[in-house]
Structures are given as structure tokens and as C-alpha cells.
Motif scaffolding. Structure first.
Motif, PDB file in Angstrom:
ATOM      1  N   LYS A  15       0.809  -1.167  -0.136  1.00  9.14           N
ATOM      2  CA  LYS A  15      -0.041  -0.103   0.015  1.00  9.14           C
ATOM      3  C   LYS A  15       0.863   1.243  -0.045  1.00  9.14           C
ATOM      4  O   LYS A  15       0.487   2.377  -0.832  1.00  9.14           O
ATOM      5  N   SER A  17       3.843   1.640  -1.239  1.00 13.34           N
ATOM      6  CA  SER A  17       4.329   1.737  -2.534  1.00 13.34           C
ATOM      7  C   SER A  17       3.440   2.510  -3.557  1.00 13.34           C
ATOM      8  O   SER A  17       4.013   3.262  -4.499  1.00 13.34           O
ATOM      9  N   ASN A  18       2.192   2.413  -3.467  1.00 11.26           N
ATOM     10  CA  ASN A  18       1.201   3.206  -4.129  1.00 11.26           C
ATOM     11  C   ASN A  18       0.542   4.384  -3.534  1.00 11.26           C
ATOM     12  O   ASN A  18       0.001   5.185  -4.418  1.00 11.26           O
ATOM     13  N   ASN A  19       1.318   4.753  -2.310  1.00 10.89           N
ATOM     14  CA  ASN A  19       0.907   6.075  -1.625  1.00 10.89           C
ATOM     15  C   ASN A  19       2.374   6.859  -0.876  1.00 10.89           C
ATOM     16  O   ASN A  19       1.929   7.060   0.336  1.00 10.89           O
TER      17      ASN A  19
END
Length: 225
Positions: A15, A17-19
């Protein structure tokens, strides 16, 4: 109850990595701190296991915050846990590292990352004089099946004042003396992961004993301690 890497660790980093921004991380910081506490416990447990066959002087878990001052990558947070296990100095040389990262990117590493100039020269001179002992260690069946061969930086040719035709030039031109071993996400989250890591670390011991002896003696075999 067995000490393990908590299952939510890998999910959290996916999570993140995406934020990878401060707003998202600050909103989820309590979740991270709870995971971090469990992971620190796991690293400390591994250190206890290792102390049964080695002398671990210090365990260090690296911070999640990235130093972006001199990096083109300005993302503020690491998406992994990393921790080192330092051996008792000065008589015991070498170190251990455990890296926990999702998408099958976890690994362990051991050895000598960046020997100082004096140590690097001493290691090379040992290999130049006699490479039979180090090769016997590297070619041991259990050792090789666990760790493979050296990884890390090396020179393209012989170092200064060394013969580029020397039979041990493959060892002499190395700048780092590292071994790594990768793990899948499934392995990291298994109940016996820390025991398996400890076993692999234990298998490295003949190499550490050899290198410690080299680095604490002069070329005549006389102790420097």
C-alpha cells in the motif's frame, strides 16, 4: 507461540508503494508503528537465536525515512524493513543483514560490504599467498548450496601491484566479499522463517572464522590484537 514476521508487514508496504507521500503515511502511522514493534521483536528474537552460535554485539533496525538529499528519487519512505546484526569487535569480523520487502524481494546478506583500504589489501595478500583454504570453504557442498558464490563489486582487472595472471585473480580483484540469499513472500511469512535464516547464518561461520583470522593477524600470522 512462535515469533514470526507479521503478515500485515508485506501488505502495508504494498500500500505504501502506491501512496508514498507524507499525507498518506501520517494517516496510517499508527498502523505502521504497530507493525514496526512486531518486526523489531522478530529481529531481536533472531538475534537471540544467533547468539547461540555467535556473539552479536548490536542489532540495528534502519529507519523507514529515506535520505533524499543527494538522490534523484525523492520518495520520502522506504518500502522495506532492513536490519543489521553486528558481531563482537575487534576479534569477530563480518556482519549480517536481513531485508524484508514484498513481491518476493526479501533477502539476507552476510560478509564484508566495503572493507577499508588496509583490510582489503590484507585480504588480497592472503589470497595471493594461499587461496586453498578460502576455496575449500566456498566449495563446501552445504555452504555452496545455501549461499552460492560471492556477489558484489569487483575490479575489471588486477589491482595495482598484483599479477593479473595469478591463479587467484578472480578472488584478488574483488572489492566486496558478500553472499546473499533470496526468499519468497510465502517463505518470509512462514512460521519457521527466522529459524531458517538463523540456520543459513550459522552455515556462514567457517567463512567468518577464516576472514576474522586473516584480518586480526599480519602476513606472518602474528596477532594484531
Amino acid at each position: 507461540m512462535k515469533t514470526t514476521i507479521p503478515r500485515e508487514t508485506l501488505a502495508f508496504f504494498k500500500k505504501l508503494s502506491n501512496n508514498n507521500n507524507r499525507d498518506w503515511f501520517n494517516a496510517h502511522k499508527p498502523e505502521f508503528k504497530a507493525i514496526e514493534a512486531k518486526v523489531k521483536s522478530a529481529y531481536n528474537h533472531l538475534g537471540e537465536l544467533m547468539n547461540a552460535h555467535d556473539k552479536i554485539e548490536k542489532i540495528k533496525i534502519f529507519r523507514i525515512y529515506r535520505d533524499v538529499r543527494f538522490s534523484k528519487n525523492k520518495l520520502p519512505y522506504k518500502t522495506h524493513f532492513g536490519g543489521s546484526f553486528a558481531r563482537h569487535k575487534p576479534e569477530l569480523r563480518g556482519g549480517y543483514y536481513l531485508h524484508i520487502q514484498p513481491n518476493n524481494e526479501s533477502f539476507i546478506a552476510t560478509g564484508f560490504w566495503n572493507p577499508n583500504k588496509e583490510d582489503l589489501f590484507r585480504i588480497r595478500k592472503e589470497f595471493e599467498m594461499d587461496d586453498s583454504e578460502i576455496r575449500a570453504i566456498l566449495n563446501n557442498k552445504t555452504f555452496k548450496s545455501t549461499w552460492g558464490g560471492f556477489v558484489g563489486d569487483e575490479l575489471k582487472t588486477a589491482p595495482r601491484d598484483f599479477d593479473k595472471q595469478h591463479p587467484a585473480i578472480d578472488l584478488i580483484k574483488r572489492k566486496q566479499f558478500i553472499f546473499t540469499k533470496k526468499y519468497s513472500d510465502k517463505e518470509v511469512l512462514s512460521e519457521d522463517f527466522l529459524n531458517k535464516v538463523n540456520t543459513s547464518y550459522k552455515i556462514i561461520r567457517p567463512y567468518f572464522d577464516y576472514m576474522s583470522d586473516v584480518l586480526t593477524t599480519n602476513l606472518n600470522g602474528e596477532s594484531l590484537l
